[in-house]
Design a protein around this motif. Structure first.
Motif, PDB file in Angstrom:
ATOM      1  N   GLU A 289       4.992   5.690  14.951  1.00  0.00           N
ATOM      2  CA  GLU A 289       4.302   6.870  14.720  1.00  0.00           C
ATOM      3  C   GLU A 289       4.049   7.103  13.155  1.00  0.00           C
ATOM      4  N   GLN A 290       5.483   7.097  12.481  1.00  0.00           N
ATOM      5  CA  GLN A 290       5.122   7.167  11.002  1.00  0.00           C
ATOM      6  C   GLN A 290       4.290   6.175  10.394  1.00  0.00           C
ATOM      7  N   GLU A 294       0.955   6.579   8.301  1.00  0.00           N
ATOM      8  CA  GLU A 294       0.794   6.085   6.669  1.00  0.00           C
ATOM      9  C   GLU A 294      -0.227   5.021   6.863  1.00  0.00           C
ATOM     10  N   TRP A 295      -0.343   4.137   7.858  1.00  0.00           N
ATOM     11  CA  TRP A 295      -1.581   2.970   7.685  1.00  0.00           C
ATOM     12  C   TRP A 295      -3.050   3.864   7.607  1.00  0.00           C
ATOM     13  N   ASN A 296      -3.211   4.958   8.429  1.00  0.00           N
ATOM     14  CA  ASN A 296      -4.352   5.704   8.265  1.00  0.00           C
ATOM     15  C   ASN A 296      -4.691   6.415   7.116  1.00  0.00           C
ATOM     16  N   ARG A 297      -3.475   7.031   6.227  1.00  0.00           N
ATOM     17  CA  ARG A 297      -3.656   7.407   5.067  1.00  0.00           C
ATOM     18  C   ARG A 297      -3.815   6.504   4.062  1.00  0.00           C
ATOM     19  N   ALA A 298      -3.704   5.227   4.147  1.00  0.00           N
ATOM     20  CA  ALA A 298      -3.645   4.326   2.831  1.00  0.00           C
ATOM     21  C   ALA A 298      -4.979   4.123   2.285  1.00  0.00           C
ATOM     22  N   GLY A 299      -6.343   4.655   2.756  1.00  0.00           N
ATOM     23  CA  GLY A 299      -7.350   4.473   2.172  1.00  0.00           C
ATOM     24  C   GLY A 299      -8.067   3.317   2.345  1.00  0.00           C
ATOM     25  N   TRP A 324       7.632   0.119  -4.386  1.00  0.00           N
ATOM     26  CA  TRP A 324       7.198   1.454  -4.532  1.00  0.00           C
ATOM     27  C   TRP A 324       5.858   1.554  -3.847  1.00  0.00           C
ATOM     28  N   ILE A 325       5.066   0.376  -3.999  1.00  0.00           N
ATOM     29  CA  ILE A 325       3.612   0.450  -3.735  1.00  0.00           C
ATOM     30  C   ILE A 325       3.532   0.311  -2.261  1.00  0.00           C
ATOM     31  N   THR A 326       4.725  -0.256  -1.640  1.00  0.00           N
ATOM     32  CA  THR A 326       4.390  -0.529  -0.098  1.00  0.00           C
ATOM     33  C   THR A 326       4.911   0.745   0.396  1.00  0.00           C
ATOM     34  N   GLU A 327       5.716   1.537  -0.328  1.00  0.00           N
ATOM     35  CA  GLU A 327       6.341   2.491   0.559  1.00  0.00           C
ATOM     36  C   GLU A 327       5.979   3.863   0.227  1.00  0.00           C
ATOM     37  N   ASN A 328       5.392   4.168  -1.248  1.00  0.00           N
ATOM     38  CA  ASN A 328       5.186   5.350  -1.649  1.00  0.00           C
ATOM     39  C   ASN A 328       3.534   5.438  -2.334  1.00  0.00           C
ATOM     40  N   ASP A 329       3.183   6.643  -2.450  1.00  0.00           N
ATOM     41  CA  ASP A 329       1.789   6.847  -3.183  1.00  0.00           C
ATOM     42  C   ASP A 329       1.969   7.116  -4.595  1.00  0.00           C
ATOM     43  N   LYS A 330       2.997   7.303  -5.151  1.00  0.00           N
ATOM     44  CA  LYS A 330       3.424   7.619  -6.537  1.00  0.00           C
ATOM     45  C   LYS A 330       4.379   6.698  -7.196  1.00  0.00           C
ATOM     46  N   GLU A 331       3.999   6.199  -8.389  1.00  0.00           N
ATOM     47  CA  GLU A 331       4.735   5.143  -9.100  1.00  0.00           C
ATOM     48  C   GLU A 331       5.959   5.827  -9.641  1.00  0.00           C
ATOM     49  N   PRO A 332       7.331   5.222  -9.532  1.00  0.00           N
ATOM     50  CA  PRO A 332       8.587   6.056  -9.711  1.00  0.00           C
ATOM     51  C   PRO A 332       8.714   5.834 -11.277  1.00  0.00           C
ATOM     52  N   ASN A 333       9.401   6.823 -11.728  1.00  0.00           N
ATOM     53  CA  ASN A 333       9.697   6.785 -13.380  1.00  0.00           C
ATOM     54  C   ASN A 333      10.415   5.527 -13.632  1.00  0.00           C
ATOM     55  N   PRO A 334      10.422   4.898 -14.939  1.00  0.00           N
ATOM     56  CA  PRO A 334      10.944   4.039 -15.388  1.00  0.00           C
ATOM     57  C   PRO A 334      12.273   4.174 -15.061  1.00  0.00           C
ATOM     58  N   SER A 335      13.042   2.973 -14.657  1.00  0.00           N
ATOM     59  CA  SER A 335      14.586   3.132 -14.847  1.00  0.00           C
ATOM     60  C   SER A 335      15.041   2.631 -16.094  1.00  0.00           C
ATOM     61  N   PRO A 336      16.569   2.806 -16.424  1.00  0.00           N
ATOM     62  CA  PRO A 336      16.927   2.559 -17.686  1.00  0.00           C
ATOM     63  C   PRO A 336      16.635   1.018 -18.027  1.00  0.00           C
ATOM     64  N   MET A 337      16.814   0.229 -17.108  1.00  0.00           N
ATOM     65  CA  MET A 337      16.712  -1.250 -17.128  1.00  0.00           C
ATOM     66  C   MET A 337      15.044  -1.311 -17.609  1.00  0.00           C
ATOM     67  N   ASP A 338      14.010  -0.705 -17.033  1.00  0.00           N
ATOM     68  CA  ASP A 338      12.696  -0.860 -17.327  1.00  0.00           C
ATOM     69  C   ASP A 338      12.378  -0.404 -18.834  1.00  0.00           C
ATOM     70  N   LEU A 339      13.024   0.716 -19.309  1.00  0.00           N
ATOM     71  CA  LEU A 339      13.109   1.130 -20.492  1.00  0.00           C
ATOM     72  C   LEU A 339      13.530   0.083 -21.484  1.00  0.00           C
ATOM     73  N   ARG A 340      14.719  -0.405 -21.296  1.00  0.00           N
ATOM     74  CA  ARG A 340      15.200  -1.367 -22.154  1.00  0.00           C
ATOM     75  C   ARG A 340      14.219  -2.551 -22.286  1.00  0.00           C
TER      76      ARG A 340
END
Length: 499
Positions: A289-290, A294-299, A324-340
Motif C-alpha cells: 500500500e505504501q 508513493e507511486w501515485n504521488r511521484a508526479g 535518496w531519489i528513489t526513496e525521498n522527495d528531498k535531497e539529503p544534506n551533504p555528508s562529511p565525505m561529500d563536503l571533503r
C-alpha cells in the motif's frame, strides 16, 4: 575604493569541509597566499586574519554582511557599504555569482580596471605544489611527441538545470537535474517554468554539446584517431558512460587519473583526519500500500523502480543520489565525505585549468553565453587570450552546431562531405577574429575575465595601432589597446635578450 584593509578571502568549499588537511588554510588550500599579498602590496593593505579583538565579535555575527551582485556599481560600495564600514569597522562580503563589481567600468575608473587585471592574472596564482604537478602533467602529455587538445565537457549539474537540459539525459539523471532546477526557481536564480522542452533549448544553443558531438566535430576538422585529448573537469554529470563514444573515436583520451599516480594526488591533498566508518543500514521494507501511494504521488516523471527482490542491492544504490531519489522527495544534506570531495574538486579543477591553458588547442563543450556567471571554459578562454592571443582556441556557436547536427541526426557517424566542409568552415571561423568578436559580445556583459581585451592588454611601440572594433553600445570589442608603459617594454626587451 573604500580605503579599507582586506582580510585574506575564504573559499566556501574549503571552509565547509572540516576535514581538509591541517597544512592549509582556506585561501592557501588553492592559492599562493604570499604571492597574493606581495603582488598587491602597493595597491591594497592585506592581512592574513582579523585581529584577535575582532574574531570573537565575528563569531557572534556582530558585523554587517553584504552580498553584492556581479552588476554592482562603484556607487553601491561608496553609498551602501562604506557608511557601515566606518561605523562597524569591519564588514563581510559574500561573493556568490562569480563577481562583485560591474564587468565594464567607465573610463574614469581605468586604474581600477587595470588593478582587477593584475589581481586576476598575476596576484592569483595556484600554490606551488599545484603548479608543479600541473606543469608535470603538461610535460607528460608533450612527451608523446605530438600536440594535444584539451576538452572540457561543461556537463555540470547546475548548468544543465539552469538552462533546462534535463531531457537530454535519462531516468535518474533527469530527475536530479529537475530537482536542482526546482531549487533554483525557489531561490530566484531561474525565472522560468520547471518543465521545458530540452530539445528546443538545445536548438537555441543553450545546452552543452555532448561528447559524441564534439568527437564528430573534431573528426570533421581532420584530427586523426590517435590525437591526444585531455578531458578536463573534476566531474562530468552522467559519468564516464557519456565519454564512451568519444573514446571510441579517439584512442588517446586521458584525464588527470591517467597522468598522475595516486601518491601524487594524495600528496597534493595533504594529510587528512580519517572520517568515521560507513554506518549505513538498510531501510525497513515498505508495504504494498505504501509503495502504491508513493507511486501515485511521484508526479509526471515516475521515479526509478527499486531493484527486484531477488537481486542484491549494490553499494551505489545504498548511498548517494540513487538512494535518496528513489526513496525521498528531498535531497539529503551533504555528508562529511561529500563536503571533503567538494574541496578536493577545487584541486582537480586547478590541475585541469593549468593543462587546459597550456594545451595546443582547447575545445569547450560549453562556454559563457552571457546568461550566467563565468564557467570553467570561459575562464580558460580568457586566460589563453590574455597569455597567447594566437593560441588555437575554439569558440563554437552552439546554435549553429545544433542546426548542423539536425541535418544528420539519423546518421551521425556517416556525414556527407558537404556537411564536413560546413562544420569545418564554422569551426575555423570560431578560431578567427570573427569568433573573437562574437565571444566578446556574449561574455563581456557578464565578466571581463572571459574576454580580457583591450582592458588587460597593451601594445609595444613598434606595433601598429589596430583599428578598434566597437559593439552596438559603443564599447570597444577588439583593438585600440594603449601603448605599454616604458618600464614594461624595457623589461620585455631584457627578457628577450636573456632568452
Amino acid at each position: 575604493l573604500l580605503n579599507a584593509t582586506l582580510v585574506i578571502p575564504e573559499i566556501q568549499e574549503s571552509t565547509r569541509s572540516k576535514g581538509i588537511s591541517y597544512k592549509f588554510k582556506s585561501f592557501s588550500y588553492l592559492y599562493d597566499e604570499e604571492q597574493f599579498i606581495a603582488s598587491l602590496k602597493n595597491d591594497v593593505n592585506i592581512i592574513k586574519s582579523l585581529p584577535d579583538y575582532f574574531k570573537s565579535a565575528r563569531r557572534r555575527s556582530e558585523f554587517p554582511t553584504f552580498k553584492p551582485k556581479s552588476s554592482a556599481s562603484p556607487n553601491y560600495y561608496v553609498k551602501e557599504i562604506l557608511p557601515s564600514l566606518k561605523k562597524a569597522k569591519v564588514v563581510g562580503l559574500i561573493i556568490m555569482d562569480g563577481g562583485c563589481l560591474q564587468p565594464i567600468l567607465p573610463p574614469i575608473l581605468s586604474e581600477f580596471q587595470r588593478l582587477r587585471c593584475r589581481v586576476a592574472f598575476h596576484a592569483l596564482q595556484f600554490r606551488p605544489e599545484i603548479q608543479i604537478l600541473g606543469l608535470r602533467m603538461v610535460e607528460r602529455l608533450r612527451a608523446w611527441g605530438q600536440p594535444f587538445l584539451a576538452y572540457h565537457p561543461g556537463l555540470v549539474r547546475d548548468t544543465l538545470a539552469y538552462h533546462g537540459c534535463a531531457e537530454l539525459f535519462q531516468d535518474v539523471h533527469t530527475e536530479l537535474i529537475q530537482y536542482r532546477r526546482e531549487q533554483m526557481i525557489k531561490q530566484g536564480i531561474v525565472n522560468d517554468e520547471l518543465s521545458v522542452e530540452s530539445h528546443i533549448r538545445r536548438e537555441n544553443g543553450s545546452c552543452p554539446l555532448m561528447p559524441e558531438e564534439v568527437g564528430l566535430l573534431l573528426r570533421a576538422m581532420g584530427y586523426p584517431s590517435n590525437t591526444i585529448i585531455y578531458v578536463a573537469g573534476s566531474q562530468t554529470f552522467g559519468g564516464q558512460r557519456l565519454l564512451i563514444p568519444l573514446r571510441a573515436m579517439f584512442a588517446n583520451v586521458v584525464d588527470r587519473t591517467s597522468l598522475c599516480s595516486k601518491t601524487e594526488l594524495s600528496d597534493l591533498v595533504g594529510p587528512e583526519t580519517p572520517l568515521p566508518p560507513d554506518v549505513f543500514k538498510m531501510p525497513n521494507p515498505k508495504s504494498e500500500e505504501q509503495l502504491k501511494e508513493e507511486w501515485n504521488r511521484a508526479g509526471p516523471r515516475p521515479r526509478p523502480l527499486p531493484p527486484p527482490p531477488d537481486r542484491p542491492v549494490y553499494q551505489h544504490e545504498k548511498e548517494g543520489w540513487y538512494a535518496w531519489i528513489t526513496e525521498n522527495d528531498k535531497e539529503p544534506n551533504p555528508s562529511p565525505m561529500d563536503l571533503r570531495m567538494q574541496a578536493h574538486r577545487l584541486l582537480w579543477d586547478a590541475l585541469d585549468y593549468i593543462v587546459s591553458v597550456e594545451a595546443d588547442a582547447f575545445f569547450p563543450g560549453f562556454h559563457s553565453d552571457g546568461s550566467r556567471w563565468p564557467d570553467f571554459s570561459g575562464l580558460v578562454i580568457g586566460q589563453r587570450l590574455y597569455e597567447r592571443a594566437s593560441s588555437r582556441t575554439y569558440r563554437p556557436d552552439r546554435k549553429k552546431i545544433a542546426e548542423l547536427f539536425n541535418v544528420i541526426r539519423d546518421d551521425m557517424y556517416h556525414p556527407k562531405r558537404n556537411w564536413i566542409l560546413s562544420a569545418r568552415e564554422h569551426l575555423n571561423r570560431s578560431l578567427s577574429e570573427e569568433g573573437l568578436i562574437r565571444q566578446s559580445l556574449l561574455s563581456k556583459p557578464t565578466s571581463f575575465l572571459s574576454h580580457p581585451i583591450p582592458e588587460c592588454s597593451c601594445r609595444i611601440s613598434s606595433v601598429e595601432i589596430t583599428k578598434p572594433i566597437k559593439g552596438k553600445d559603443g564599447r570597444i570589442l577588439f583593438g585600440g589597446e594603449p601603448e605599454c608603459p616604458k618600464w614594461m617594454q624595457s623589461a620585455r626587451a631584457e627578457k628577450a635578450r636573456t632568452n
